[in-house]
Write a protein that holds these residues in place. Structure first.
Motif, PDB file in Angstrom:
ATOM      1  N   GLY A  43      58.780 -43.587  -0.930  1.00 42.99           N
ATOM      2  CA  GLY A  43      56.782 -43.828  -1.307  1.00 42.99           C
ATOM      3  C   GLY A  43      56.693 -43.814   0.498  1.00 42.99           C
ATOM      4  N   ALA A  44      55.753 -43.087   0.315  1.00 41.57           N
ATOM      5  CA  ALA A  44      55.217 -42.853   2.033  1.00 41.57           C
ATOM      6  C   ALA A  44      54.007 -43.963   2.252  1.00 41.57           C
ATOM      7  CB  ALA A  44      53.843 -40.971   2.255  1.00 41.57           C
ATOM      8  N   ALA A  45      53.864 -43.726   3.073  1.00 41.25           N
ATOM      9  CA  ALA A  45      52.773 -45.079   3.795  1.00 41.25           C
ATOM     10  C   ALA A  45      51.550 -44.927   3.574  1.00 41.25           C
ATOM     11  CB  ALA A  45      52.849 -45.592   5.301  1.00 41.25           C
ATOM     12  N   TRP A  46      50.329 -45.493   3.400  1.00 39.70           N
ATOM     13  CA  TRP A  46      49.315 -45.264   3.260  1.00 39.70           C
ATOM     14  C   TRP A  46      48.705 -46.168   4.820  1.00 39.70           C
ATOM     15  CZ3 TRP A  46      45.097 -47.096   0.989  1.00 39.70           C
ATOM     16  CH2 TRP A  46      45.159 -48.523   0.307  1.00 39.70           C
ATOM     17  N   GLY A 104      50.288 -41.859  -0.630  1.00 39.04           N
ATOM     18  CA  GLY A 104      50.909 -43.140   0.189  1.00 39.04           C
ATOM     19  C   GLY A 104      50.661 -44.359  -0.259  1.00 39.04           C
ATOM     20  N   TYR A 105      51.816 -45.264  -1.355  1.00 40.66           N
ATOM     21  CA  TYR A 105      51.194 -46.750  -1.567  1.00 40.66           C
ATOM     22  C   TYR A 105      51.704 -47.574  -0.708  1.00 40.66           C
ATOM     23  CZ  TYR A 105      55.879 -44.918  -3.417  1.00 40.66           C
ATOM     24  OH  TYR A 105      57.597 -44.249  -3.364  1.00 40.66           O
ATOM     25  N   GLY A 106      51.289 -48.826  -1.927  1.00 41.57           N
ATOM     26  CA  GLY A 106      52.535 -50.249  -0.674  1.00 41.57           C
ATOM     27  C   GLY A 106      51.320 -50.934  -0.905  1.00 41.57           C
ATOM     28  N   LYS A 107      52.225 -52.244   0.316  1.00 43.52           N
ATOM     29  CA  LYS A 107      50.431 -52.672   0.836  1.00 43.52           C
ATOM     30  C   LYS A 107      49.514 -52.308   1.954  1.00 43.52           C
ATOM     31  CE  LYS A 107      51.583 -57.311  -1.719  1.00 43.52           C
ATOM     32  NZ  LYS A 107      51.572 -58.370  -1.854  1.00 43.52           N
TER      33      LYS A 107
END
Length: 144
Positions: A36-39, A96-99
């Protein structure tokens, strides 16, 4: 009338070539199906006459995925964008996704009791009122 082919002609002619392309993409970007790419959540902050304003780009973020706290003069925003689910095999994704957490130290001139936040059209907007008693005051000069 000619019938259309439902499969990729290049895959029929060069089946190994497409596998090599997948391998090259994985070498440069890592395995796309498992990574998962960072955003980023770009922020704009500006000060008006009576309020401090903040806008955060948050496409794909829902109300349930936003957490805003104010503690000891610091405003913290935590946004989470959930990983999309795809049917079939994912070949490549730069989404990207995540926190993401953004924090801002606020000046003493703001009133934390006036913090308001809205999320619409993929933008989180935060507005904080200023304390009138702490604003610069113009002093009128009188003639004697």
């Amino acid at each position: 009338m000619k019938a259309t082919q439902s499969n990729n002609r290049l895959q029929n002619i060069f089946p190994a070539a497409l596998a090599e392309v997948d391998s090259l993409v994985d070498q440069f970007f890592g395995p796309t199906a498992t990574r998962g790419a960072a955003w980023r959540a770009p922020v704009a902050v500006w000060e008006g006459k009576e309020h401090l304003h903040m806008e955060v780009d948050a496409p794909g973020v829902t109300l349930e995925d936003v957490d805003i706290t104010f503690d000891k003069g610091r405003l913290s925003l935590t946004l989470e964008r959930k990983a999309p689910e795809y049917e079939g095999t994912l070949w490549h994704s730069e989404r990207g996704y995540g926190k993401v957490t953004r924090s801002l130290s606020l000046p003493e001139t703001v009133d934390p009791d006036t913090i308001e936040a809205t999320l619409s059209d993929g933008v989180l907007r935060v507005s904080i009122g200023k304390r009138p008693e702490l604003q610069p005051k113009r002093i009128e000069v009188k003639s004697a």
